[in-house]
Design a protein around this motif. Structure first.
Motif, PDB file in Angstrom:
ATOM      1  N   ASN A 146     -71.303  25.625   9.768  1.00  0.00           N
ATOM      2  CA  ASN A 146     -71.314  24.427   8.920  1.00  0.00           C
ATOM      3  C   ASN A 146     -71.842  24.727   7.519  1.00  0.00           C
ATOM      4  O   ASN A 146     -71.447  24.071   6.554  1.00  0.00           O
ATOM      5  N   GLU A 147     -72.722  25.706   7.405  1.00  0.00           N
ATOM      6  CA  GLU A 147     -73.219  26.099   6.092  1.00  0.00           C
ATOM      7  C   GLU A 147     -72.077  26.661   5.232  1.00  0.00           C
ATOM      8  O   GLU A 147     -71.971  26.370   4.045  1.00  0.00           O
ATOM      9  N   ILE A 148     -71.209  27.445   5.862  1.00  0.00           N
ATOM     10  CA  ILE A 148     -70.048  27.996   5.147  1.00  0.00           C
ATOM     11  C   ILE A 148     -69.061  26.873   4.816  1.00  0.00           C
ATOM     12  O   ILE A 148     -68.535  26.799   3.702  1.00  0.00           O
ATOM     13  N   ILE A 149     -68.831  25.972   5.771  1.00  0.00           N
ATOM     14  CA  ILE A 149     -67.926  24.837   5.536  1.00  0.00           C
ATOM     15  C   ILE A 149     -68.454  23.982   4.387  1.00  0.00           C
ATOM     16  O   ILE A 149     -67.691  23.565   3.512  1.00  0.00           O
ATOM     17  N   ASN A 150     -69.753  23.708   4.369  1.00  0.00           N
ATOM     18  CA  ASN A 150     -70.335  22.895   3.294  1.00  0.00           C
ATOM     19  C   ASN A 150     -70.186  23.559   1.936  1.00  0.00           C
ATOM     20  O   ASN A 150     -69.964  22.887   0.929  1.00  0.00           O
ATOM     21  N   LYS A 151     -70.292  24.878   1.893  1.00  0.00           N
ATOM     22  CA  LYS A 151     -70.077  25.615   0.643  1.00  0.00           C
ATOM     23  C   LYS A 151     -68.646  25.391   0.145  1.00  0.00           C
ATOM     24  O   LYS A 151     -68.422  25.128  -1.040  1.00  0.00           O
ATOM     25  N   LEU A 152     -67.673  25.453   1.053  1.00  0.00           N
ATOM     26  CA  LEU A 152     -66.271  25.227   0.689  1.00  0.00           C
ATOM     27  C   LEU A 152     -66.032  23.785   0.261  1.00  0.00           C
ATOM     28  O   LEU A 152     -65.308  23.528  -0.707  1.00  0.00           O
ATOM     29  N   ILE A 153     -66.640  22.840   0.952  1.00  0.00           N
ATOM     30  CA  ILE A 153     -66.503  21.425   0.593  1.00  0.00           C
ATOM     31  C   ILE A 153     -67.086  21.177  -0.795  1.00  0.00           C
ATOM     32  O   ILE A 153     -66.474  20.500  -1.622  1.00  0.00           O
ATOM     33  N   ASN A 154     -68.259  21.729  -1.061  1.00  0.00           N
ATOM     34  CA  ASN A 154     -68.888  21.562  -2.375  1.00  0.00           C
ATOM     35  C   ASN A 154     -68.046  22.182  -3.487  1.00  0.00           C
ATOM     36  O   ASN A 154     -67.925  21.609  -4.572  1.00  0.00           O
ATOM     37  N   LEU A 155     -67.464  23.343  -3.205  1.00  0.00           N
ATOM     38  CA  LEU A 155     -66.572  23.979  -4.181  1.00  0.00           C
ATOM     39  C   LEU A 155     -65.378  23.079  -4.497  1.00  0.00           C
ATOM     40  O   LEU A 155     -65.006  22.898  -5.653  1.00  0.00           O
ATOM     41  N   GLU A 156     -64.789  22.520  -3.444  1.00  0.00           N
ATOM     42  CA  GLU A 156     -63.622  21.655  -3.631  1.00  0.00           C
ATOM     43  C   GLU A 156     -63.978  20.394  -4.409  1.00  0.00           C
ATOM     44  O   GLU A 156     -63.270  20.011  -5.341  1.00  0.00           O
ATOM     45  N   HIS A 157     -65.073  19.756  -4.055  1.00  0.00           N
ATOM     46  CA  HIS A 157     -65.490  18.545  -4.764  1.00  0.00           C
ATOM     47  C   HIS A 157     -65.801  18.837  -6.227  1.00  0.00           C
ATOM     48  O   HIS A 157     -65.444  18.066  -7.114  1.00  0.00           O
ATOM     49  N   SER A 158     -66.459  19.953  -6.458  1.00  0.00           N
ATOM     50  CA  SER A 158     -66.780  20.343  -7.828  1.00  0.00           C
ATOM     51  C   SER A 158     -65.508  20.579  -8.640  1.00  0.00           C
ATOM     52  O   SER A 158     -65.383  20.106  -9.771  1.00  0.00           O
ATOM     53  N   ALA A 159     -64.565  21.289  -8.056  1.00  0.00           N
ATOM     54  CA  ALA A 159     -63.308  21.574  -8.751  1.00  0.00           C
ATOM     55  C   ALA A 159     -62.533  20.294  -9.042  1.00  0.00           C
ATOM     56  O   ALA A 159     -62.047  20.095 -10.163  1.00  0.00           O
ATOM     57  N   LEU A 160     -62.432  19.422  -8.051  1.00  0.00           N
ATOM     58  CA  LEU A 160     -61.679  18.176  -8.246  1.00  0.00           C
ATOM     59  C   LEU A 160     -62.350  17.267  -9.269  1.00  0.00           C
ATOM     60  O   LEU A 160     -61.665  16.601 -10.043  1.00  0.00           O
ATOM     61  N   SER A 161     -63.678  17.269  -9.295  1.00  0.00           N
ATOM     62  CA  SER A 161     -64.358  16.430 -10.282  1.00  0.00           C
ATOM     63  C   SER A 161     -64.182  16.993 -11.688  1.00  0.00           C
ATOM     64  O   SER A 161     -64.083  16.238 -12.656  1.00  0.00           O
ATOM     65  N   LYS A 162     -64.128  18.314 -11.824  1.00  0.00           N
ATOM     66  CA  LYS A 162     -63.934  18.923 -13.145  1.00  0.00           C
ATOM     67  C   LYS A 162     -62.548  18.652 -13.717  1.00  0.00           C
ATOM     68  O   LYS A 162     -62.397  18.557 -14.924  1.00  0.00           O
TER      69      LYS A 162
END
Length: 167
Positions: A146-162
């Motif tokens: 889940n730590e790895i999944i959360n890293k990927l989720i955060n990356l995706e959210h960050s990219a989409l918000s940018k």
């Protein structure tokens, strides 16, 4: 890439039917490239977006190698690679591979509801994940996964918000 995301990449564009065409309102690849370059998106974020929305294998591989060190630190050297591969698969591939995202399986003599997915979206249960990783369920470390999944989720959210697609 999804039409909604393309529309948000360049809000002035109104005609999504003529992408790449000669229409003055059409979105071109240059429009998308300019938007991505001005968004200050990181390499990891870009690789995740292109791997997910364009199903690009090269960007998926780049994403893997950018996150490999992180996965080894979280899970350990022995299983870091497999945990990361499955986590990337879970975040990128949502359509069920058994029914191709239809939600039904067709056999010679019958049509059944697919037991591997929910309305075409593959179900990544602990049993499935541990099987894909290649370990027994009792050895599966869900917290680390889940730590790895959360890293990927955060990356995706960050990219989409940018790029303005999370608004």
């Amino acid at each position: 890439m999804r039409a909604e995301l393309l529309a948000k990449l360049l809000p002035k564009s109104s005609d999504l039917e003529n992408i790449g065409g000669v229409n003055h309102n059409a979105i071109t690849s240059d429009d998308i490239n300019i938007r991505l370059s001005y968004s200050k998106i990181t390499d990891s974020e870009l690789n995740l977006l292109l791997a997910k929305f364009l199903d690009d294998e090269q960007h998926r591989s780049n994403l893997f190698w950018e996150l490999y060190k992180f996965a080894k630190e979280v899970v350990g050297k022995k299983n870091g690679r497999k945990y990361l591969e499955v986590a990337i698969m879970e975040r990128i591939m949502t359509a069920c591979p058994f029914c191709n995202g239809t939600g039904i399986t067709i056999f010679k003599d019958k049509i059944d509801k697919c037991h591997h997915c929910r309305e075409g979206t593959f179900i990544y249960s602990d049993e499935v994940i541990s099987s894909l990783i290649g370990i027994k369920k009792k050895n599966f470390e869900k917290k680390k996964y889940n730590e790895i999944i959360n890293k990927l989720i955060n990356l995706e959210h960050s990219a989409l918000s940018k790029i303005g697609a999370n608004e």
